[in-house]
Scaffold this active site. Structure first.
Site, short mmCIF file in Angstrom:
data_model
loop_
_atom_site.label_atom_id
_atom_site.label_comp_id
_atom_site.label_asym_id
_atom_site.label_seq_id
_atom_site.Cartn_x
_atom_site.Cartn_y
_atom_site.Cartn_z
N GLU A 182 7.14 2.95 4.25
CA GLU A 182 6.78 3.95 5.26
C GLU A 182 8.02 4.39 6.05
O GLU A 182 7.99 4.52 7.28
CB GLU A 182 5.69 3.40 6.19
CG GLU A 182 4.38 3.13 5.44
CD GLU A 182 3.27 2.58 6.32
OE1 GLU A 182 3.57 2.04 7.39
OE2 GLU A 182 2.11 2.67 5.91
N GLU A 257 -1.94 2.53 0.00
CA GLU A 257 -2.67 1.72 0.97
C GLU A 257 -3.99 2.41 1.30
O GLU A 257 -4.02 3.33 2.11
CB GLU A 257 -1.86 1.47 2.26
CG GLU A 257 -0.66 0.56 2.06
CD GLU A 257 0.00 0.14 3.38
OE1 GLU A 257 -0.52 0.52 4.46
OE2 GLU A 257 1.03 -0.57 3.32
#
Length: 601
Positions: A182, A257
Site C-alpha cells: 500500500e 485484500e
C-alpha cells in the site's frame, strides 16, 4: 561397496524424480489472467500470519483455510520479528520458521503469496519495520534514505535465502512476491519501489511480483511497479478493476485484500462487519473469475509487544492484543458463522467436494487462580542513566516495554505538569505517592501536581510504550518522553532514567520483595495445576492495565477499558502439573483472581 553405490544411485534417481515432479509447474502473468502451467488460474487465497499463530497450530489453520475453499495462503513476514537486534536474524525460534510454514502449505496442497514488506502495516508494531532504525534521529523510512536502504538490503538478502528455494520456479508453492505494501497511501518514491524489486531479483527471487494499493488512480500511480500484477485493497466492483486496467492494461489485477472482518482499537466496541457484505463480494469475484485474497481468513494474536496502532482522525489508536478481526476462522482457530457462509458460497462454484472441516482444538476452563502481590517495578529498577533532559526509549537503546524518568523538583514544586509529546501512557508519582495517569490515546498531556511538604520533592514518571503506529504518515513513532517535561512552563532538567524492556527472562527471574510503600507498579504471581492442557482465555476482569506471562510466555496487554477482557493462552504454552502466571499491573494494588474461559467473550 557396489551395493552401496547402486543404492546411492537409486536414491539419487528417486530424489531427481521427486524434484522433477515438483518442478513441473509454471506461473506467469498474461494481460488479464494469472497462468498456472499456461492455463488461466483463479487464486482463492486466505491470509494468515505465522508470527501470530503458535507454530503447533500452523497446519490446523492452513487446513481450515483449505476446507473453506481456498487454494492459496497469503502470509506477511514481519521484518522486526526476525531481526530484533541489528544484524542478527532469527528464522528458527518460536513462530519464526517461515520456510517451515511455506512447506506446510505445500504439503497441504496450497499455493503461497508471500508478502515480505519490508513495510507491511498489518496492525503490527511499526508496520513490521525494526525499531532499531529509530535510534537514528533523522531517519526517513520507505524511501531511498541510504541508512534505511542499507538495513533493507540486509533484510532482503536474509529472507530471500530462506524462501528462494520454495518458489514455484524451484518446485515450491510460492507463486508471487509482493513489493512493499500500500505504498501509494504513503509516498511516491518510485525509485524506491524499483530498487526493492531489483533487490529481490538480485537475491534469487524470480517469480512474478505484485503490488497492493487502494483502487483509486493517485494511489495506483504512486504504488505500482511496471511488470508487476496489480493488487486492489479491495477489488469489489468493476470500477475498481477498471482503475487497475487503466493504470496498466498489460498485467492482471486481483483483489489483494477483501475484508471479511475488521480491526479493533482499545476503548472501542468490537468491529463486527456483517457476513452478507463479504459473501456478496466473494460471489462477485467468483462470478467474474477474479482472483482474490481474504484479509484475513484467520487473524491470530498480537502476543507480547507486537500490537501496532493507528493514527486517524481520533489521534493515537492502539490495537488490541487479540487479532481475532472478526475473521472467518476465529482467534482460537474455530469456524464461525461467517466461515460457514463463505465455505458454502465458494463451494458452490467447485466441481469437487470441499475437504471436511478439521476438528476444533480442545479448550479448557480453569477455576479461579488467586494472584498475590509479589514484587514491584520499584524494587527491580536497573541502574539509572543520567540525562539533562529525558530522551526516548530508542535513544537509550530500548525498543519495547517501560521506562522510569525521575527528577528532583527545583523552583516550581507543584502546579501544571506537562509532558510534551508523551508516547504513550504514563503514571505519575510525587514523593512516592501516585498522582494520576496521562493517556496519549485521549489526547492527554498534562496533570496537576499537588503541593508537598517535602523540601525537595521527587517526581517519577513511569511510561509505557504501547504499539508504534503502523499506517500512513505518522510511522516515525518513538516511545517514552519524546520532547520534554515542564512544570508551570519551566522545563525540568537533570533526570535519572531507568529502562525496563520487560523481556520474559527478566520477569522470570524476579524475586519476592515486600514494598515499603503503597505504590502502583506491582507484579502479581500465582500458580495453577492442570491434569489436562487445552486452549484457554485468561479473564483479566479483576485487574486494570498491564501484561501477563504464563510459564514465561508473554500473552500481551490487557486493559480494563476493553473491549477485550480475556487473553488467549494456547495449549502448547501450558503443561500438565503446576503452571506459573505473573501479571504486571500499572494500577492494581490488591490481590485478585483470574480464571480460564473457553472463548474470547
Amino acid at each position: 561397496m557396489r551395493k552401496i553405490v547402486v543404492m546411492s544411485a537409486l536414491a539419487l534417481c528417486a530424489l531427481t524424480s521427486t524434484v522433477s515432479a515438483q518442478s513441473k509447474h509454471s506461473f506467469t502473468l498474461a494481460k488479464k489472467d494469472f497462468l498456472l502451467d499456461g492455463k488461466p488460474y483463479q487464486i482463492i487465497s486466505g491470509e494468515m500470519h505465522p508470527a501470530r499463530i503458535p507454530k503447533e497450530y500452523w497446519k490446523h489453520r492452513i487446513q481450515m483455510a483449505k476446507a473453506m475453499g481456498c487454494n492459496t495462503i497469503a502470509a506477511y513476514v514481519f521484518w522486526n520479528y526476525h531481526e530484533q537486534e541489528e544484524g542478527k536474524f532469527d528464522f528458527s525460534s518460536e513462530n519464526r520458521d517461515i520456510a517451515a510454514f511455506v512447506k506446510l502449505a505445500q504439503e497441504e496442497g496450497m499455493w503461497v503469496l508471500l508478502r515480505p514488506g519490508p513495510y507491511v502495516c498489518a496492525e503490527w508494531e511499526f508496520g513490521g519495520l525494526p525499531p532499531y532504525l529509530l535510534r537514528i534521529p533523522d531517519i526517513k523510512v520507505r524511501c531511498m534514505d541510504p541508512r534505511y536502504m542499507a538495513a533493507t538490503e540486509r533484510y532482503v538478502k536474509a529472507l530471500a535465502e530462506q524462501v528462494k528455494g520454495l518458489q514455484v520456479t524451484n518446485g515450491g508453492p510460492i507463486l508471487m512476491v509482493q513489493v512493499e505494501n500500500e505504498y501509494g497511501s504513503f509516498g511516491n518514491d518510485k525509485q524506491y519501489l524499483y530498487k526493492l524489486k531489483e533487490l529481490w531479483e538480485q537475491n534469487g527471487i524470480n517469480v512474478p511480483f505484485y503490488t497492493a494499493d487502494g483502487p483509486v488512480s493517485p494511489l495506483l500511480e504512486a504504488g505500482t511497479v511496471p511488470g508487476a500484477a496489480i493488487g486492489l485493497d479491495s477489488g469489489s466492483s468493476e470500477g475498481d478493476f477498471a482503475a487497475a486496467n487503466k493504470q496498466n492494461p498489460d498485467v492482471p489485477s486481483f483483489s489483494s485484500e477483501s475484508y471479511p472482518g475488521w480491526l479493533t482499537h482499545w476503548g472501542e466496541k468490537w468491529a463486527r462487519p456483517d457476513k452478507a457484505g463479504i459473501v456478496k463480494e466473494v460471489k462477485f469475484l467468483m462470478d467474474t473469475k477474479r482472483s482474490f485474497n481474504l484479509y484475513v481468513i484467520h487473524g491470530g494474536t498480537n502476543f507480547g509487544f507486537t500490537a501496532g496502532a493507528n493514527s486517524g482522525g481520533k489521534g493515537y489508536e492502539p490495537d488490541l492484543t487479540s487479532y481475532d478481526y472478526d475473521a472467518p476462522i476465529n482467534e482460537q482457530g474455530g469456524a464461525t458463522e461467517k466461515y460457514m457462509a463463505l465455505r458454502e458460497a465458494i463451494g458452490s462454484y467447485s466441481k469437487k467436494k470441499l475437504p471436511a472441516i478439521p476438528a476444533p482444538i480442545p479448550t479448557i476452563t480453569i477455576p479461579d487462580i488467586t494472584l498475590k502481590p509479589y514484587t514491584s517495578i520499584w524494587e527491580n529498577l536497573p541502574a539509572a542513566v543520567k540525562s539533562v533532559q529525558p530522551k526516548t526509549f530508542e535513544a537509550y537503546g530500548q525498543d519495547y516495554g517501560f521506562m522510569v524518568y525521575k527528577t528532583t523538583l527545583v523552583g516550581h514544586k507543584s502546579g501544571k505538569l506537562d509532558i510534551v509529546e508523551l508516547h504513550d501512557y504514563a503514571t505519575v508519582f510525587l514523593n512516592g505517592q501516585y498522582v494520576g495517569k496521562i493517556d496519549r490515546r485521549l489526547g492527554e498531556h498534562s496533570i496537576e501536581l499537588p503541593k508537598s511538604d517535602v523540601k525537595d520533592p521527587v517526581l517519577e514518571i513511569l511510561v509505557e510504550g504501547m504499539g508504534r503506529i503502523n499506517f500512513a504518515q505518522a510511522l516515525i513513532d518513538r516511545k517514552g518522553i519524546t520532547d520534554r517535561v515542564t512544570l508551570n512552563g519551566m522545563t525540568l532538567m537533570n533526570w535519572e532514567v531507568s529502562g525496563l524492556p520487560m523481556k520474559s527472562e527478566f520477569v522470570q527471574q524476579l524475586q519476592s520483595a515486600k514494598s515499603t510503600a503503597v505504590k502502583p507498579g506491582e507484579f502479581f504471581k500465582g500458580s495453577f495445576t492442570l491434569t489436562n492442557t487445552g486452549d484457554t482465555y485468561l479473564d483479566m476482569t479483576n485487574f486494570k492495565k498491564g501484561m501477563v506471562w504464563v510459564n514465561g510466555h508473554n500473552l500481551g496487554r490487557y486493559w480494563e477499558i476493553g473491549p477485550q477482557k480475556r487473553l488467549y493462552c494456547p495449549a502448547p504454552w501450558l503443561k500438565k502439573g503446576e503452571n506459573e502466571i505473573i501479571v504486571l499491573d500499572q494500577h492494581q494494588l490488591e490481590a485478585a483472581t483470574v480464571k480460564g474461559e473457553k472463548t474470547l467473550e
